[in-house]
Motif scaffolding. Structure first.
Motif, PDB file in Angstrom:
ATOM      1  N   ASP A  22      -4.926   5.809  -6.843  1.00 54.11           N
ATOM      2  CA  ASP A  22      -3.345   5.470  -7.281  1.00 54.11           C
ATOM      3  C   ASP A  22      -2.711   4.678  -6.666  1.00 54.11           C
ATOM      4  O   ASP A  22      -1.852   4.100  -7.105  1.00 54.11           O
ATOM      5  N   ASP A  23      -3.154   4.125  -5.412  1.00 57.52           N
ATOM      6  CA  ASP A  23      -2.407   3.205  -4.468  1.00 57.52           C
ATOM      7  C   ASP A  23      -2.892   1.788  -4.648  1.00 57.52           C
ATOM      8  O   ASP A  23      -2.474   0.803  -4.567  1.00 57.52           O
ATOM      9  N   ARG A  24      -4.213   1.712  -5.358  1.00 56.23           N
ATOM     10  CA  ARG A  24      -4.658   0.221  -5.529  1.00 56.23           C
ATOM     11  C   ARG A  24      -3.715  -0.862  -6.195  1.00 56.23           C
ATOM     12  O   ARG A  24      -3.725  -1.931  -5.580  1.00 56.23           O
ATOM     13  N   GLY A  25      -3.138  -0.646  -7.077  1.00 59.74           N
ATOM     14  CA  GLY A  25      -2.260  -1.447  -7.923  1.00 59.74           C
ATOM     15  C   GLY A  25      -1.171  -1.836  -6.907  1.00 59.74           C
ATOM     16  O   GLY A  25      -0.947  -3.041  -6.826  1.00 59.74           O
ATOM     17  N   LYS A  26      -0.524  -1.242  -6.284  1.00 59.54           N
ATOM     18  CA  LYS A  26       0.459  -1.482  -5.495  1.00 59.54           C
ATOM     19  C   LYS A  26       0.202  -2.250  -4.284  1.00 59.54           C
ATOM     20  O   LYS A  26       1.061  -3.152  -3.790  1.00 59.54           O
ATOM     21  N   ILE A  27      -0.875  -1.589  -3.720  1.00 68.87           N
ATOM     22  CA  ILE A  27      -1.441  -2.466  -2.505  1.00 68.87           C
ATOM     23  C   ILE A  27      -2.039  -3.680  -2.838  1.00 68.87           C
ATOM     24  O   ILE A  27      -1.758  -4.715  -2.197  1.00 68.87           O
ATOM     25  N   MET A  28      -2.672  -3.971  -4.002  1.00 70.33           N
ATOM     26  CA  MET A  28      -3.078  -5.244  -4.507  1.00 70.33           C
ATOM     27  C   MET A  28      -1.881  -6.341  -4.539  1.00 70.33           C
ATOM     28  O   MET A  28      -1.988  -7.408  -4.287  1.00 70.33           O
ATOM     29  N   ASN A  29      -1.124  -5.984  -5.382  1.00 71.58           N
ATOM     30  CA  ASN A  29       0.138  -6.734  -5.774  1.00 71.58           C
ATOM     31  C   ASN A  29       0.874  -7.006  -4.499  1.00 71.58           C
ATOM     32  O   ASN A  29       1.441  -8.147  -4.273  1.00 71.58           O
ATOM     33  N   GLU A  30       1.142  -6.112  -3.347  1.00 70.56           N
ATOM     34  CA  GLU A  30       1.743  -6.592  -2.051  1.00 70.56           C
ATOM     35  C   GLU A  30       0.834  -7.485  -1.369  1.00 70.56           C
ATOM     36  O   GLU A  30       1.375  -8.430  -0.435  1.00 70.56           O
ATOM     37  N   PHE A  31      -0.345  -7.246  -1.278  1.00 71.73           N
ATOM     38  CA  PHE A  31      -1.465  -8.114  -0.512  1.00 71.73           C
ATOM     39  C   PHE A  31      -1.452  -9.607  -1.285  1.00 71.73           C
ATOM     40  O   PHE A  31      -1.566 -10.428  -0.509  1.00 71.73           O
ATOM     41  N   LYS A  32      -1.255  -9.613  -2.474  1.00 66.70           N
ATOM     42  CA  LYS A  32      -1.388 -11.023  -3.298  1.00 66.70           C
ATOM     43  C   LYS A  32      -0.209 -11.724  -2.809  1.00 66.70           C
ATOM     44  O   LYS A  32      -0.311 -13.085  -2.678  1.00 66.70           O
ATOM     45  N   LEU A  47       2.574 -10.655   5.600  1.00 66.84           N
ATOM     46  CA  LEU A  47       1.418  -9.660   6.328  1.00 66.84           C
ATOM     47  C   LEU A  47       1.780  -8.544   7.002  1.00 66.84           C
ATOM     48  O   LEU A  47       1.529  -7.386   6.979  1.00 66.84           O
ATOM     49  N   HIS A  48       2.581  -8.805   8.001  1.00 67.25           N
ATOM     50  CA  HIS A  48       3.171  -7.533   9.035  1.00 67.25           C
ATOM     51  C   HIS A  48       3.883  -6.637   8.266  1.00 67.25           C
ATOM     52  O   HIS A  48       3.908  -5.665   8.570  1.00 67.25           O
ATOM     53  N   ASP A  49       4.659  -7.032   7.008  1.00 65.62           N
ATOM     54  CA  ASP A  49       5.415  -6.117   6.353  1.00 65.62           C
ATOM     55  C   ASP A  49       4.489  -5.050   5.581  1.00 65.62           C
ATOM     56  O   ASP A  49       4.580  -3.954   5.583  1.00 65.62           O
ATOM     57  N   PHE A  50       3.491  -5.730   5.254  1.00 65.81           N
ATOM     58  CA  PHE A  50       2.267  -4.847   4.453  1.00 65.81           C
ATOM     59  C   PHE A  50       1.691  -3.990   5.689  1.00 65.81           C
ATOM     60  O   PHE A  50       1.549  -2.741   5.383  1.00 65.81           O
ATOM     61  N   TYR A  51       1.287  -4.549   6.789  1.00 62.35           N
ATOM     62  CA  TYR A  51       0.903  -3.619   8.026  1.00 62.35           C
ATOM     63  C   TYR A  51       1.853  -2.473   8.405  1.00 62.35           C
ATOM     64  O   TYR A  51       1.278  -1.404   8.338  1.00 62.35           O
ATOM     65  N   THR A  52       3.143  -2.663   8.308  1.00 60.67           N
ATOM     66  CA  THR A  52       4.140  -1.663   8.519  1.00 60.67           C
ATOM     67  C   THR A  52       4.127  -0.571   7.303  1.00 60.67           C
ATOM     68  O   THR A  52       4.259   0.500   7.649  1.00 60.67           O
ATOM     69  N   LYS A  53       4.112  -1.080   6.101  1.00 61.84           N
ATOM     70  CA  LYS A  53       4.374  -0.173   5.164  1.00 61.84           C
ATOM     71  C   LYS A  53       3.048   0.680   4.945  1.00 61.84           C
ATOM     72  O   LYS A  53       3.073   2.041   4.613  1.00 61.84           O
ATOM     73  N   TRP A  54       1.820   0.167   5.163  1.00 61.05           N
ATOM     74  CA  TRP A  54       0.650   0.909   4.824  1.00 61.05           C
ATOM     75  C   TRP A  54      -0.187   1.453   6.043  1.00 61.05           C
ATOM     76  O   TRP A  54      -1.112   2.151   5.993  1.00 61.05           O
ATOM     77  N   GLY A  55       0.366   1.053   7.106  1.00 63.11           N
ATOM     78  CA  GLY A  55      -0.121   1.438   8.362  1.00 63.11           C
ATOM     79  C   GLY A  55      -0.274   2.866   8.600  1.00 63.11           C
ATOM     80  O   GLY A  55      -1.517   3.264   9.166  1.00 63.11           O
ATOM     81  N   LYS A  56       0.515   3.641   8.454  1.00 58.99           N
ATOM     82  CA  LYS A  56       0.601   4.951   8.585  1.00 58.99           C
ATOM     83  C   LYS A  56      -0.704   5.643   7.584  1.00 58.99           C
ATOM     84  O   LYS A  56      -1.428   6.624   8.091  1.00 58.99           O
ATOM     85  N   VAL A  57      -0.718   5.062   6.381  1.00 59.24           N
ATOM     86  CA  VAL A  57      -1.439   6.010   5.428  1.00 59.24           C
ATOM     87  C   VAL A  57      -2.869   5.498   5.407  1.00 59.24           C
ATOM     88  O   VAL A  57      -3.812   6.259   5.314  1.00 59.24           O
ATOM     89  N   TYR A  58      -2.759   4.108   5.492  1.00 56.39           N
ATOM     90  CA  TYR A  58      -4.531   3.520   5.725  1.00 56.39           C
ATOM     91  C   TYR A  58      -4.638   2.711   7.041  1.00 56.39           C
ATOM     92  O   TYR A  58      -4.788   1.459   7.030  1.00 56.39           O
ATOM     93  N   SER A  59      -4.467   3.602   8.266  1.00 59.42           N
ATOM     94  CA  SER A  59      -4.615   3.028   9.561  1.00 59.42           C
ATOM     95  C   SER A  59      -5.923   2.137   9.700  1.00 59.42           C
ATOM     96  O   SER A  59      -6.183   1.007  10.326  1.00 59.42           O
TER      97      SER A  59
END
Length: 111
Positions: A22-32, A47-59
């Protein structure tokens, strides 16, 4: 210390394997967005914003990205004209496969 370029395409594939469908599309669009920035500073900020947003869910994913972070953005050290061809190693791997295929001896008339 010298750094080699990590292939962002392969990093994205590894991320996909470690996150929920369910999260793949969102994560890939942000990582791109990391490799679509105009300079290294902007890419680091994204990249650091990506870390902040997804760090708790996918540490575990974020931890592995932080470990290879110096190698992720090496392509920004090169001119913009060639960045698109070096952020991924797919061209190099494809070329190496062609060389292997052509160099492999073929026996058309085996004994």
């Amino acid at each position: 210390k010298a750094h080699f370029q990590r292939c962002l395409v392969h990093v994205m594939r590894n991320i996909c394997a470690k996150v929920r469908v369910d999260d793949r599309g969102k994560i890939m669009n942000e990582f791109k967005q990391v490799h679509q920035q105009t300079n290294k500073e902007e890419a680091t900020a994204v990249l650091h914003d990506f870390y902040t947003k997804w760090g708790k869910v996918y540490s575990h994913v974020i931890r592995s990205l932080k470990d290879i972070e110096p190698d992720l953005l090496v392509f920004y050290n090169y001119p913009k004209q060639i960045r698109a061809s070096i952020y991924s190693t797919n061209m190099i791997e494809s070329f190496n496969n062609v060389i292997k295929r052509k160099a492999k001896p073929k026996a058309e008339f085996p004994k």
